[in-house]
Design a protein around this motif. Structure first.
Motif, PDB file in Angstrom:
ATOM      1  N   GLY A 228       0.760  -1.174   0.025  1.00 16.19           N
ATOM      2  CA  GLY A 228      -0.015   0.083   0.035  1.00 16.19           C
ATOM      3  C   GLY A 228       0.979   1.327   0.084  1.00 16.19           C
ATOM      4  N   VAL A 229       1.841   1.302   0.684  1.00 17.75           N
ATOM      5  CA  VAL A 229       3.042   2.273   0.650  1.00 17.75           C
ATOM      6  C   VAL A 229       3.551   2.623  -0.643  1.00 17.75           C
ATOM      7  CG1 VAL A 229       5.098   3.209   1.587  1.00 17.75           C
ATOM      8  CG2 VAL A 229       3.306   2.247   3.143  1.00 17.75           C
ATOM      9  N   ILE A 230       4.008   1.605  -1.345  1.00 15.75           N
ATOM     10  CA  ILE A 230       4.457   1.549  -2.396  1.00 15.75           C
ATOM     11  C   ILE A 230       3.391   2.271  -3.569  1.00 15.75           C
ATOM     12  CG2 ILE A 230       5.524   0.343  -4.483  1.00 15.75           C
ATOM     13  CD1 ILE A 230       6.622  -1.459  -2.195  1.00 15.75           C
ATOM     14  N   LEU A 231       2.329   1.725  -3.690  1.00 17.43           N
ATOM     15  CA  LEU A 231       1.199   2.099  -4.553  1.00 17.43           C
ATOM     16  C   LEU A 231       0.993   3.665  -4.339  1.00 17.43           C
ATOM     17  CD1 LEU A 231      -1.095  -0.808  -4.728  1.00 17.43           C
ATOM     18  CD2 LEU A 231       0.655  -0.189  -6.722  1.00 17.43           C
ATOM     19  N   SER A 232       0.830   3.891  -2.794  1.00 19.36           N
ATOM     20  CA  SER A 232       0.586   5.377  -2.503  1.00 19.36           C
ATOM     21  C   SER A 232       1.734   6.339  -3.183  1.00 19.36           C
ATOM     22  CB  SER A 232       0.325   5.324  -0.935  1.00 19.36           C
ATOM     23  OG  SER A 232       0.120   6.644  -0.472  1.00 19.36           O
ATOM     24  N   ALA A 233       2.885   5.893  -2.858  1.00 20.47           N
ATOM     25  CA  ALA A 233       4.019   6.808  -3.012  1.00 20.47           C
ATOM     26  C   ALA A 233       4.257   7.096  -4.804  1.00 20.47           C
ATOM     27  CB  ALA A 233       5.424   6.111  -2.762  1.00 20.47           C
ATOM     28  N   ILE A 234       3.673   5.875  -5.580  1.00 21.81           N
ATOM     29  CA  ILE A 234       3.511   6.095  -7.035  1.00 21.81           C
ATOM     30  C   ILE A 234       2.750   7.213  -7.260  1.00 21.81           C
ATOM     31  CG2 ILE A 234       3.062   4.962  -9.154  1.00 21.81           C
ATOM     32  CD1 ILE A 234       4.317   2.495  -8.127  1.00 21.81           C
ATOM     33  N   LEU A 235       1.304   6.979  -6.674  1.00 24.74           N
ATOM     34  CA  LEU A 235       0.217   8.001  -7.044  1.00 24.74           C
ATOM     35  C   LEU A 235       0.592   9.453  -6.515  1.00 24.74           C
ATOM     36  CD1 LEU A 235      -2.832   5.746  -5.790  1.00 24.74           C
ATOM     37  CD2 LEU A 235      -2.127   6.344  -8.369  1.00 24.74           C
ATOM     38  N   TYR A 236       1.325   9.479  -5.568  1.00 25.40           N
ATOM     39  CA  TYR A 236       1.728  10.701  -4.903  1.00 25.40           C
ATOM     40  C   TYR A 236       2.454  11.427  -6.107  1.00 25.40           C
ATOM     41  CZ  TYR A 236       4.343  14.131  -2.112  1.00 25.40           C
ATOM     42  OH  TYR A 236       4.934  15.458  -1.524  1.00 25.40           O
ATOM     43  N   GLY A 237       3.541  10.867  -6.625  1.00 20.60           N
ATOM     44  CA  GLY A 237       4.263  11.347  -7.722  1.00 20.60           C
ATOM     45  C   GLY A 237       3.504  11.880  -9.027  1.00 20.60           C
ATOM     46  N   ILE A 238       2.427  10.946  -9.345  1.00 19.21           N
ATOM     47  CA  ILE A 238       1.467  11.541 -10.303  1.00 19.21           C
ATOM     48  C   ILE A 238       0.784  12.775  -9.712  1.00 19.21           C
ATOM     49  CG2 ILE A 238      -0.488  10.712 -11.741  1.00 19.21           C
ATOM     50  CD1 ILE A 238       0.418   7.993 -11.324  1.00 19.21           C
TER      51      ILE A 238
ATOM     52  N   THR B 195       1.057  14.716   1.233  1.00 27.64           N
ATOM     53  CA  THR B 195       2.341  14.772   1.824  1.00 27.64           C
ATOM     54  C   THR B 195       2.522  14.227   2.953  1.00 27.64           C
ATOM     55  OG1 THR B 195       3.159  16.680   0.087  1.00 27.64           O
ATOM     56  CG2 THR B 195       4.599  16.016   1.994  1.00 27.64           C
ATOM     57  N   LEU B 196       1.565  14.887   3.920  1.00 29.07           N
ATOM     58  CA  LEU B 196       1.477  14.380   5.255  1.00 29.07           C
ATOM     59  C   LEU B 196       1.064  12.984   5.535  1.00 29.07           C
ATOM     60  CD1 LEU B 196       1.396  15.292   8.249  1.00 29.07           C
ATOM     61  CD2 LEU B 196      -0.918  15.980   8.055  1.00 29.07           C
ATOM     62  N   HIS B 197       0.227  12.611   4.691  1.00 26.53           N
ATOM     63  CA  HIS B 197      -0.179  11.093   4.555  1.00 26.53           C
ATOM     64  C   HIS B 197       0.876  10.085   4.423  1.00 26.53           C
ATOM     65  CE1 HIS B 197      -1.960   7.368   3.066  1.00 26.53           C
ATOM     66  NE2 HIS B 197      -2.820   7.570   4.067  1.00 26.53           N
ATOM     67  N   LEU B 198       1.678  10.442   3.321  1.00 27.97           N
ATOM     68  CA  LEU B 198       2.834   9.670   2.937  1.00 27.97           C
ATOM     69  C   LEU B 198       3.839   9.473   3.949  1.00 27.97           C
ATOM     70  CD1 LEU B 198       4.024   7.753   0.602  1.00 27.97           C
ATOM     71  CD2 LEU B 198       5.070   9.999  -0.356  1.00 27.97           C
ATOM     72  N   ALA B 199       4.003  10.704   4.666  1.00 23.79           N
ATOM     73  CA  ALA B 199       5.094  10.417   5.662  1.00 23.79           C
ATOM     74  C   ALA B 199       4.660   9.966   6.977  1.00 23.79           C
ATOM     75  CB  ALA B 199       5.213  12.089   6.384  1.00 23.79           C
ATOM     76  N   PHE B 200       3.153   9.846   7.274  1.00 19.19           N
ATOM     77  CA  PHE B 200       2.756   8.832   8.246  1.00 19.19           C
ATOM     78  C   PHE B 200       2.895   7.436   7.851  1.00 19.19           C
ATOM     79  CE2 PHE B 200      -0.342  12.238  10.207  1.00 19.19           C
ATOM     80  CZ  PHE B 200       0.626  12.657  10.970  1.00 19.19           C
TER      81      PHE B 200
END
Length: 334
Positions: free
Chosen positions: A22-32, A63-68
């Motif tokens: 979930g973190v990996i997919l979330s990071a990819i979507l964050y970049g998009i 950004t805050l969610h990804l850091a958490f």
């Protein structure tokens, strides 16, 4: 988060493994979403301040969610490596990560409710239903965060599983109502020309696409919670919901020129003080030729005059049908 219980010797594939995915997919979507926000801020300078604020807020919340979630995975898989007691407890970041996700979802769904309000001729009842679902979901999410911080362990979190399911159900219901309502209103519009019909089809397609992914992700998260409540399989979906909301918002805002079928935004080198004023834009494409220029050389000066009208003024001057004007407004609202 899911109410998982991690006893000593339990496999980590359907718990921390799912969380890591979930973190990996979330990071990819964050970049998009970062790429889409960059395109938005460099392209749509004339948007109202509240839309720009909404986009900036969603990016900050992402950004805050990804850091958490990164802190959560690092704590369980690195700092507490092979520490079974730590795996049974809930770190603070795993509880707080639901807060930015809920706020992002609430902001984006409220913006969609504003669309429904405008396109339905200010239908207070329909808009009120959507806002009621959004507020109920936000209230349940806030209560969940407080109870999760007090729970301390995943075993104790099992007691509030009904609240977790309710959050996903309310969010899914709001998405379905918003998407179906917008599609119905667009389908009811009767095009008067081929161009108008094409615009309606594009509006419906983009409306479905922006609401479909968030709905499917929420449904998948809901099913995972019901079928397997003692695992973290649902984290793979839940970690991505907030990012899907922000990406759907940015995609709908950036697609307005595509829906209209052309790129018509004013160049950023020029500034229009008012839509109600006529603006003349003049540029020298080539400098005036010197006096001793040969006879076969040519100096060109181009005068471009651009006139900007209000929608009703344009219709009156050029006789554009009123329905096409309505479709243009809808395209701006997507």
């Amino acid at each position: 988060m899911s109410a998982a219980t991690l006893h000593p010797g339990a496999p980590l594939d359907n718990t921390m493994g799912s969380m890591l995915l979930g973190v990996i997919l979330s990071a990819i979507l964050y970049g998009i979403s970062l790429l889409q926000s960059l395109f938005y801020f460099t392209r749509y300078h004339r948007d109202p301040w509240f839309i720009k604020t909404l986009v900036a807020a969603t990016v900050c919340l992402d950004t805050l969610h990804l850091a958490f979630v990164i802190h959560t995975v690092y704590y369980y898989l690195i700092s507490s490596y092979y520490n079974h007691d730590a795996l049974q407890g809930m770190i603070w970041s795993v509880s707080l990560e639901a807060l930015p996700t809920g706020v992002t979802a609430g902001l984006v769904q409220s913006f969609y409710a504003y669309r429904v309000w405008r396109m339905s001729n200010h239908n207070v009842f329909l808009t009120g239903i959507i806002l009621a679902l959004v507020l109920a979901c936000s209230a349940c999410g806030t209560a969940w965060v407080v109870l999760a911080l007090e729970a301390g362990t995943y075993a104790h979190l099992l007691t509030i599983s009904p609240l977790t399911i309710s959050i996903n159900a309310l969010s899914t219901a709001a998405d379905i109502i918003i998407t179906s309502t917008l599609c119905f209103m667009l389908h009811r519009t009767r095009p008067v020309s081929l161009t108008s019909e094409t615009m309606v089809n594009r509006l419906i397609l983009f409306t479905i696409n922006t609401g479909l992914l968030t709905s499917l992700c929420a449904v998948a998260s809901l099913i995972s919670l019901i079928v397997s409540p003692k695992t973290l399989i649902y984290a793979s979906f839940y970690f991505c919901i907030g990012r899907l909301y922000s990406n759907a918002l940015l995609a709908s805002l950036n697609a307005r020129d595509v829906i209209r079928g052309s790129i018509n935004d004013i160049d950023t080198n020029f500034h229009l003080k008012s839509y109600q004023q006529r603006t003349q834009i003049s540029r020298d494409v080539f400098a005036r030729a010197p006096e001793n220029t040969a006879a076969n050389e040519l100096a060109i000066r181009i005068e471009n005059q651009t006139e900007v009208y209000e929608d009703h003024a344009y219709d009156k001057k050029f006789g554009r049908p009123e329905s096409e004007n309505t479709l243009t407004v809808m395209a701006d609202e997507v």
